[in-house]
Design an enzyme around this catalytic site. Structure first.
Site, PDB file in Angstrom:
ATOM      1  N   THR A 176     -19.495  20.455  21.896  1.00 39.52           N
ATOM      2  CA  THR A 176     -18.715  21.247  20.955  1.00 39.52           C
ATOM      3  C   THR A 176     -19.490  22.404  20.343  1.00 39.52           C
ATOM      4  O   THR A 176     -20.714  22.463  20.406  1.00 39.52           O
ATOM      5  CB  THR A 176     -18.202  20.354  19.805  1.00 39.52           C
ATOM      6  OG1 THR A 176     -19.308  19.903  19.030  1.00 39.52           O
ATOM      7  CG2 THR A 176     -17.417  19.171  20.324  1.00 39.52           C
ATOM      8  N   ASP A 177     -18.715  23.299  19.724  1.00 42.48           N
ATOM      9  CA  ASP A 177     -19.322  24.366  18.939  1.00 42.48           C
ATOM     10  C   ASP A 177     -19.544  23.844  17.518  1.00 42.48           C
ATOM     11  O   ASP A 177     -19.304  22.658  17.238  1.00 42.48           O
ATOM     12  CB  ASP A 177     -18.455  25.630  18.964  1.00 42.48           C
ATOM     13  CG  ASP A 177     -17.070  25.433  18.376  1.00 42.48           C
ATOM     14  OD1 ASP A 177     -16.843  24.430  17.647  1.00 42.48           O
ATOM     15  OD2 ASP A 177     -16.195  26.282  18.633  1.00 42.48           O
ATOM     16  N   ALA A 178     -19.959  24.700  16.608  1.00 43.12           N
ATOM     17  CA  ALA A 178     -20.271  24.279  15.235  1.00 43.12           C
ATOM     18  C   ALA A 178     -19.051  23.729  14.496  1.00 43.12           C
ATOM     19  O   ALA A 178     -19.196  22.963  13.540  1.00 43.12           O
ATOM     20  CB  ALA A 178     -20.869  25.446  14.454  1.00 43.12           C
TER      21      ALA A 178
END
Length: 132
Positions: free
Chosen positions: A12-14
């Site tokens: 995932t991203d942030a």
């Protein structure tokens, strides 16, 4: 064939949303597992100087997967040619289809990196699980 996968932080991203390129990895794993269920491991194929490489991919992102989601990847063979296979793959979260892809893989000789005819022993197994 169905292949379960969980979304981890590394996917995932942030914001906890699956990064778009990760879907390609998920689909790759599912195709590899399909071959494995037919008793074809990547290592055995490599030993015979054979590999399946992605030639073309079309992907449609419909909704996002998120951190900790439990997903199912559905993989089916929709067309077999002499030297290539076309897969239809769908990624599901429960009853919602999040992503669909059509993936064309070519059978190649690893030493020459040129297309070759899919060996009969593999072709017969693929025909048995295809939906064409």
């Amino acid at each position: 064939m169905q292949f379960p996968i969980r979304v981890y932080y590394e996917n995932t991203d942030a914001g906890g949303v699956v990064y778009h390129a990760q879907y390609l990895n998920f689909f790759e794993r599912a195709r590899t597992e399909l071959l494995r269920t037919l008793s074809f491991s990547q290592q055995k194929l490599f030993a015979e100087k054979i590999a399946f490489v992605v030639k073309k991919i079309e992907i449609d992102y419909k909704a996002t997967a998120r951190l900790d989601d439990m997903l199912i990847i559905e993989t089916e063979i929709v067309k077999l040619k002499k030297a290539s296979i076309i897969f239809k793959q769908k990624l599901w979260r429960e009853k919602e289809c999040l992503t669909e892809a059509t993936v064309t893989v070519a059978c190649v000789n690893l030493e020459k990196m040129k297309p070759i005819v899919i060996p009969d022993v593999i072709l017969v197994q693929l025909q048995a699980v295809g939906s064409f």
